[in-house]
Design an enzyme around this catalytic site. Sequence first.
Site: not given
Ligand code: PEP
Ligand code: MG
Length: 759
Positions: A383, A525, A625, A648-649, A659, A696
């Site tokens: 926590h 999401r 992704e 990112n993914d 990552r 995003c």
């Molecule tokens: C991503 O994977 O680019 C994304 C926006 O989701 P997260 O960073 O929450 O995995």
């Molecule tokens: Mg992601």
Amino acid sequence: MEKQITTNQENSHLGLLCDIGELNALFAGSDDIEAFLQQIVILVAKHINAAVCSIYMFDDASQELVLKATLGLHKRSVNKTRLKIGEGLVGLAVKEGRPICEKMASRSPNYKSFPGINEEAFESFLVIPIQRGLENIGALVVQREETNSFNENDTMALKAITSQLAGAIENSRILMALHAKKKEKKRSLPGVVEDLKFIRGEAASEGIALANITVIDEGKPYQNLKDQTYNKNYTLKEFQNAVAKTEIQLEELQEQVENKLSGVASLIFEAHILMLKDKEFTGAMVKRINHGGNPPDAILAVANKYIRMFSEGLNVYMREKAKDVEDLARRLFDNLIGKEGRFVTNWKGRIVIAEDLFPSDILRLSSDEVSGIILISGGVTSHISILARSLQIPLVIADKMQLKKVPDDTLVLLDAELGAIYVNPDKKLISRYNERKKALDAVSRSKPKINATSFTKDGEQIHLLANINLHLDIKLANDLKSEGIGLYRTEFSFMVRSNFPTEEEQTIIYSSIIGQMPKKSINIRTLDIGGDKVLAYNDNIKENNPNLGMRSIRFSLSHKGLFRQQLRAILRGGENAGDLRITFPMISSIDEFREAKNQLKECLTSLKNESIPHFLTPKIGIMIETPSVIEIIDGLAKEADFFCIGTNDFIQYMLAVDRNNALVSSYFIPHHPSILRSLKKIAKSAIKHKIDLSICGEMAHEEKYIPFLLGIGIRTLSLDSRYIPKVQKKIADLTIDECNNLANKILKKDTVAKVASYL
Ligand code: PEP
Ligand code: MG
């Protein structure tokens, strides 16, 4: 946007049963759990007009369902009537996780009779399992004398009430579990310690800080209570005053967290208040005092019993409960002996080193504006860590007792991005830190002129939306004129609490977000846990490759009950949204997308049937992704309302590079030709099928990639709001023609180096 305008007045059951305010009022009025449950059975029986209403709760120790409260059956059967999972109608409903309705219970092959409990007379039998997250908590049963008298409406009403009650009942179930004595290996803390100049710990909450330290040298704050001196015999009255004072403090704390975090985060302290009201906790202390015990000794004796039992619990959730008891006992103790509380110093601008801290301490440190925290024990998923993340306090956990020996006022550089602690850092390090800090501060302090809309030099509109993790982020998003929320990461509101939030709790969160951005586009999401986002209370999954494991939509689809709760909550909370969008993360096939959409359809149908107001026509989208979607992108585009590219993914999976692993960060290359060509393919498909498209991931705010992204047709970027001014400015300097030309040139290059020369 079409909206459903209905009230649930037609349905008297729902109107009454869904009145959470009434239930909460009842709860506040009850002074112990059993009384609370008893009040529930009376209320439910009254509303549903049943002769019998009973609550069974699952007891971890005996692995049985135990009758805990009843109206209509013999009172003496309470705590005595017990069923195994699968046994009798109640056991079967819990085992199968579904309601069971019998017209003539005694004729059912699954009926189990308990002589002497007075059940025979009540033939109509309806049982609803109570579940909290993944756990079976118990069951709610109603019975009537006349046969065949319960209908679908009754089942729906009871389902609604059990979902509301699950949270409160779960806490009482945990109290029951006190008697469970299970063994488990103690967790050990990773962490490589080199020397006291540089210490490598675990980054638990990101950020960097350079400040003088203060060591809270009190060892374990609970353990050292027994050495506390008090040379006085306290009275029962003084003890009761301490309890009352504690309750007020806890309520204040709850309010504080609620203001700082989201509504549900405050529930972390709900457990403390519940325990304080529990007969077996403070009641047992009173008993000892009445038998001549001195109140401080009584507090310690009872608390120790609970702590021992919870520490031996099977899961992280149970062990966190031991911490809750320590926190509560310490507070009660201090209030009794008139100690001013543990923290009388002001910690503003300091880095605090402590062996252990309580969740409530973190709040105190946050309101004092500490610069950072170094903890000598604990875990990244505790926590403390979760709260620190939400409160944006840099926190590193380093298993190095010598840290306590560092003299007060020593300068420390805490890099909680990498988990590094530098004691007396040299000038080079300090100047590097200052540069980073200056850049960050410039962003947060400057009040740049921002327009409500963004355009390229030649007048093409580019939409800038915000990525939101917690409520805290919405204010900045509004201040910086984001056009809406392009990605709301729901998992963070799951991470800042101690159990899966119920449908009702989630509804409150989503509706409050929408309330803060009325009329704007909101993209929520569904849960994206797994990978590096771990829920402390869901530690029964151990995976060697969590990023390739039970992550994201896979988790939701394998826990459909939880998934539906979330979808229903999004639809309910989004009732008044201008444009509500729901995105499924990490979709890897058309089949998986259809399966997720079916769940959403079911939720829309059930809400309609239950006459619960909700958003009728959400747009449904996919997070792009995984590389597997590239070859089937047209098929997905035909079935989705929009794509949201999570770079990112996408980069992580496409390039097989973790990552979160600093060792391979040089392989994480957004401008790899494969990535750029894939992005082009995705954009082309979205444009062809006329569906919305956005980026995003972090790429959306990196200036050097923006011309390329616009050049392949991206017109919506969702980013951390702090980057909005910078990105808006960059866009204003570009023309679509030059972006198109650049993208075309870059897409022809087949090496990373050649692409890089163009960026
Ligand atoms: C991503 O994977 O680019 C994304 C926006 O989701 P997260 O960073 O929450 O995995
Ligand atoms: Mg992601």
